[in-house]
Design an enzyme around this catalytic site. Structure first.
Site, PDB file in Angstrom:
ATOM      1  N   CYS A  13      41.499  37.483  85.779  1.00  0.00           N
ATOM      2  CA  CYS A  13      41.575  36.044  85.506  1.00  0.00           C
ATOM      3  C   CYS A  13      42.608  35.426  86.442  1.00  0.00           C
ATOM      4  O   CYS A  13      43.731  35.914  86.544  1.00  0.00           O
ATOM      5  CB  CYS A  13      41.979  35.818  84.053  1.00  0.00           C
ATOM      6  SG  CYS A  13      42.289  34.083  83.662  1.00  0.00           S
ATOM      7  N   CYS A  66      45.938  34.175  84.506  1.00  0.00           N
ATOM      8  CA  CYS A  66      46.977  35.047  83.944  1.00  0.00           C
ATOM      9  C   CYS A  66      46.892  36.499  84.421  1.00  0.00           C
ATOM     10  O   CYS A  66      47.692  37.329  83.995  1.00  0.00           O
ATOM     11  CB  CYS A  66      46.909  35.017  82.421  1.00  0.00           C
ATOM     12  SG  CYS A  66      45.386  35.709  81.745  1.00  0.00           S
ATOM     13  N   CYS A 126      38.920  33.646  79.040  1.00  0.00           N
ATOM     14  CA  CYS A 126      39.960  34.666  78.991  1.00  0.00           C
ATOM     15  C   CYS A 126      40.642  34.610  77.626  1.00  0.00           C
ATOM     16  O   CYS A 126      41.053  33.542  77.168  1.00  0.00           O
ATOM     17  CB  CYS A 126      40.972  34.409  80.104  1.00  0.00           C
ATOM     18  SG  CYS A 126      42.419  35.493  80.047  1.00  0.00           S
ATOM     19  N   CYS A 132      44.756  33.563  78.241  1.00  0.00           N
ATOM     20  CA  CYS A 132      45.189  32.201  78.605  1.00  0.00           C
ATOM     21  C   CYS A 132      44.161  31.140  78.222  1.00  0.00           C
ATOM     22  O   CYS A 132      44.405  29.958  78.425  1.00  0.00           O
ATOM     23  CB  CYS A 132      45.504  32.121  80.091  1.00  0.00           C
ATOM     24  SG  CYS A 132      44.061  32.179  81.194  1.00  0.00           S
ATOM     25  N   CYS A 142      27.930  35.192  84.170  1.00  0.00           N
ATOM     26  CA  CYS A 142      27.883  34.336  85.349  1.00  0.00           C
ATOM     27  C   CYS A 142      29.247  33.654  85.470  1.00  0.00           C
ATOM     28  O   CYS A 142      29.575  32.788  84.665  1.00  0.00           O
ATOM     29  CB  CYS A 142      26.754  33.328  85.176  1.00  0.00           C
ATOM     30  SG  CYS A 142      26.420  32.360  86.643  1.00  0.00           S
TER      31      CYS A 142
END
Length: 166
Positions: A84, A87, A132, A135, A155
């Protein structure tokens, strides 16, 4: 006469989408996850704007979508991990990536403990959005048209990811 037909059609389509969503399985509630007390969730919006490049901010914090075929991660073929961008929580392994021919980095599997899901009605029909878990950054949507063994297509917006080579 046309506005009434349009309004009636919109009402019927909206009610149908809600009915389908009510029958769909519940998504993961990231608030109940092991990341519920993550310090990333307390970062003010102004700090996110400072930390993230423009389009990454729009995607991760405002649920925007990057244009297809614009991410260099579409062509990333090295061994490694996709994290991510908000984070750096690991989300995908490179051997789970495949070319879905959609223009966005796609994966057939995700580190499921590291994402949360919710139903998204933005285009009028229910879709499963994933984000995520640490975060709460928006990454993309999951569809049931992926390859075996899962049949899933995660996706992802490339601007929401960082690639870390093995």
């Amino acid at each position: 006469m046309t506005p009434i037909r349009t309004d009636r059609r919109r009402l019927i389509l909206g009610a149908s989408a809600l009915t389908v969503a009510a029958c769909a399985p519940e998504g993961v509630d990231a608030q109940d996850s092991r990341f519920a007390n993550s310090p990333f969730r307390r970062i003010p919006d102004a700090e996110w704007r400072r930390r993230l490049p423009g389009l990454s901010y729009d995607v991760l914090r405002r649920e925007a979508t990057e244009r297809p075929y614009t991410s260099p991660l579409n062509d990333e073929k090295r061994a490694g991990t996709f994290l991510c961008r908000g984070c750096e929580l690991p989300l995908f392994r490179s051997d789970w990536k495949y070319d879905s021919r959609t223009g966005w980095p796609s994966f057939w599997q995700v580190m499921s403990a590291n994402i949360g899901t919710k139903t998204d009605f933005l285009i009028g029909i229910p879709r499963t959005e994933y984000h995520c878990a640490q975060c709460l950054g928006h990454h993309g949507h999951v569809f049931d048209d992926g390859p075996r063994p899962t049949g899933k297509r995660y996706c992802n917006n490339g601007v929401a990811l960082i690639f870390r080579p093995a």
